[in-house]
Design an enzyme around this catalytic site. Structure first.
Site, short mmCIF file in Angstrom:
data_model
loop_
_atom_site.label_atom_id
_atom_site.label_comp_id
_atom_site.label_asym_id
_atom_site.label_seq_id
_atom_site.Cartn_x
_atom_site.Cartn_y
_atom_site.Cartn_z
CD GLU A 75 -2.81 -1.47 2.17
OE1 GLU A 75 -4.04 -1.59 2.14
OE2 GLU A 75 -2.14 -1.77 3.16
CB CYS A 94 2.86 7.32 3.49
SG CYS A 94 3.29 6.09 4.73
CB CYS A 104 7.08 -5.49 9.09
SG CYS A 104 8.43 -4.78 10.04
CB CYS A 155 5.63 -3.16 16.53
SG CYS A 155 7.35 -2.81 16.11
CB CYS A 193 2.48 -2.30 13.91
SG CYS A 193 2.69 -2.07 12.14
N GLY A 244 6.70 -2.13 6.39
CA GLY A 244 8.07 -2.63 6.43
C GLY A 244 9.03 -1.78 7.24
CG ASN A 273 -4.65 5.30 13.26
OD1 ASN A 273 -5.53 6.10 13.54
ND2 ASN A 273 -3.48 5.66 12.77
CB CYS A 284 0.10 5.49 11.26
SG CYS A 284 0.48 7.14 10.87
N1 SAH Z 1 8.85 0.15 10.32
C1 SAH Z 1 9.04 1.54 10.44
C2 SAH Z 1 8.18 2.34 9.48
C3 SAH Z 1 6.75 1.93 9.29
S1 SAH Z 1 5.64 2.19 10.61
C4 SAH Z 1 8.81 1.99 11.86
O1 SAH Z 1 8.33 1.21 12.66
O2 SAH Z 1 9.15 3.13 12.17
C5 SAH Z 1 5.26 3.91 10.52
C6 SAH Z 1 4.76 4.48 11.84
O3 SAH Z 1 3.41 4.08 12.13
C7 SAH Z 1 5.60 4.03 13.01
O4 SAH Z 1 5.88 5.07 13.90
C8 SAH Z 1 4.69 3.03 13.65
O5 SAH Z 1 5.06 2.82 14.96
C9 SAH Z 1 3.34 3.67 13.47
N2 SAH Z 1 2.23 2.76 13.69
C10 SAH Z 1 2.20 1.43 13.48
N3 SAH Z 1 1.00 0.92 13.82
C11 SAH Z 1 0.24 1.95 14.24
C12 SAH Z 1 -1.11 2.05 14.70
N4 SAH Z 1 -1.91 1.00 14.76
N5 SAH Z 1 -1.57 3.27 15.05
C13 SAH Z 1 -0.77 4.35 14.95
N6 SAH Z 1 0.51 4.31 14.52
C14 SAH Z 1 1.01 3.13 14.17
FE1 SF4 Z 2 7.08 -2.40 13.87
FE2 SF4 Z 2 7.31 -0.62 11.88
FE3 SF4 Z 2 7.35 -3.26 11.38
FE4 SF4 Z 2 5.06 -2.12 12.14
S1 SF4 Z 2 6.18 -1.72 10.25
S2 SF4 Z 2 5.93 -4.07 12.89
S3 SF4 Z 2 5.81 -0.54 13.57
S4 SF4 Z 2 8.86 -2.10 12.58
#
Ligand code: SAH
Ligand code: SF4
Length: 395
Positions: free
Chosen positions: A115, A128, A135, A139, A142, A194, A327, A370
């Protein structure tokens, strides 16, 4: 590292040249393009000039057909077409949110989908982009991290997302028309699917193309790479890409960060802060963005806000704190903090002299916000119970 929640898993990579197909010129560095042209018989003396010509057609004018490259001889154009393609990911679906946010699902080699989100604002337009399918990190808040299948995107697939968006925005320059200084696509954030620093070389090559003044020509200060904290690659990001940095910080103690951002078990908060403090060119205009997702009752107390400030001050890091209302996604094991809680948290940080913008949720009606990104073909999701067990929230 716990046995049940591996921090990394194997990532598939695909060769640039598929056995059955011609080579894609998109995504090649200038040097690699030169080598490819020499390999098809371009005289070495001419190769650099040919790279410049091709580069301009592909990245300045957005041309996809060799036949349109009118400053090249006809037989040379035919030869290029015999050996090469100019290919970018294919748009599968395109959704436009009530607020103007556009979400694209694009298909890449092997039938995978990622996406891409375009967010228009008054003074800028941010794209974005994704760096991996899924990934390998897990986390717990996420959505992308719940996707099982992972593959690195090629440089072509990464820069191709930018080219695709410029196509959709109809933003390639028109010969002879006056230069338009206000760009619809003015900023790039590597905040899609990712972990960009687990696909370093391809992300670097793609961002070099985005910054190249002969083409897409975005300033390095208009590109922000977001990482969960792959500490050894942070210095390389400065040296080899030079873009701005955002960190998925999200917690102020190792105990909580170990759960939310499991890579913390490998490089903890202190190691991460040291790497950030050493990031070159830091100044008030080139601050590090601390991303902080607000999770109800998990990381959103006044003590957290104060500890966060203490971390940043102890390491003297020029910083801005981007507060992200969580989110929600189906099966997510957390709730979003209340607006009052988010405002109170922001206020503590703001009173201490740091910018603490609360990120406006964009494109929520089309699941483009996000952490909501996850391609339709790969919805094989872990169960809520599995996620909670891995997060240590259940025994
Ligand atoms: N992997 C990288 C980049 C992608 S995530 C990273 O983790 O930084 C982009 C951003 O969205 C990150 O700050 C991540 O922590 C945030 N994010 C992920 N899941 C989310 C959610 N459910 N609600 C709000 N932000 C989220
Ligand atoms: Fe964590 Fe970023 Fe990967 Fe989501 S995309 S699992 S926030 S490292």
């Amino acid at each position: 590292m716990s046995a049940s929640a591996p921090i990394t898993q194997d990532v598939m990579t695909i060769p640039r040249k598929l056995p059955e197909g011609p080579m894609n010129l998109v995504g090649l560095t200038r040097d690699a393009m030169r080598d490819a042209l020499i390999a098809i018989g371009t005289p070495e003396k001419q190769a650099k000039m040919r790279v410049n010509q091709l580069w301009q057609w592909i990245y300045h004018w957005g041309v996809r057909e060799f036949d349109q490259m009118t400053n090249l001889a006809k037989d040379y154009r035919a030869k290029l077409a015999d050996h090469f393609v100019i290919a970018i990911p294919e748009v599968v679906t395109r959704q436009v949110s009530e607020d103007g946010t556009r979400k694209y699902l694009v298909r890449i080699a092997g039938g995978h989908e990622v996406e891409v989100v375009y967010i228009p604002e008054e003074d800028r337009g941010t794209l974005c982009i994704s760096s991996q399918v899924g990934c390998t990190l897990t986390c717990t808040f996420c959505h992308t991290g719940t996707q099982k299948l992972v593959r690195n995107l090629t440089a072509a697939e990464i820069i191709g997302q930018v080219m695709m968006a410029r196509d959709d925005l109809d933003e390639w320059p028109v010969p002879g028309a006056p230069k338009d200084e206000t760009r619809l696509l003015s900023n790039i954030v590597l905040m899609g699917m990712g972990e960009p620093l687990y696909n370093f070389d391809n992300v670097r090559d793609a961002m070099k193309i985005a910054m190249d003044p002969e083409g897409i020509s975005l300033s390095r200060r208009r590109i922000t790479l977001s990482t969960s904290g792959v500490v050894p690659e942070i210095a390389r990001t400065a040296d080899e890409i030079g873009c701005l940095l955002a960190i998925s910080f999200h917690a102020t103690t190792d105990a909580v960060r170990d759960v939310l951002v499991p890579i913390n078990k490998r490089w903890n908060i202190e190691e991460l802060l040291k790497a950030l403090a050493a990031y070159p060119n830091l100044s008030n205009s080139e601050r590090i963005t601390f991303e902080y997702v607000m999770l109800d009752g998990v990381n959103d107390s006044d003590e957290d806000a104060n500890r966060l400030l203490e971390h940043i001050r102890r390491h003297k890091i020029p910083a801005k704190i981007n507060l992200i209302p969580f989110n929600e996604w189906p099966g997510a094991p957390y709730k979003r903090s209340s607006n009052n809680r988010i405002r109170a948290f922001a206020n503590i940080i703001y009173q201490a002299g740091y910018a603490a913008p609360i990120r406006k949720t964009r494109g929520e009606d089309i699941m483009a916000a996000c952490g909501q990104l996850k391609s339709a073909t790969e919805r094989a999701r872990k169960s809520r119970a599995q996620i909670e067990a891995e997060a240590g929230l259940r025994s």
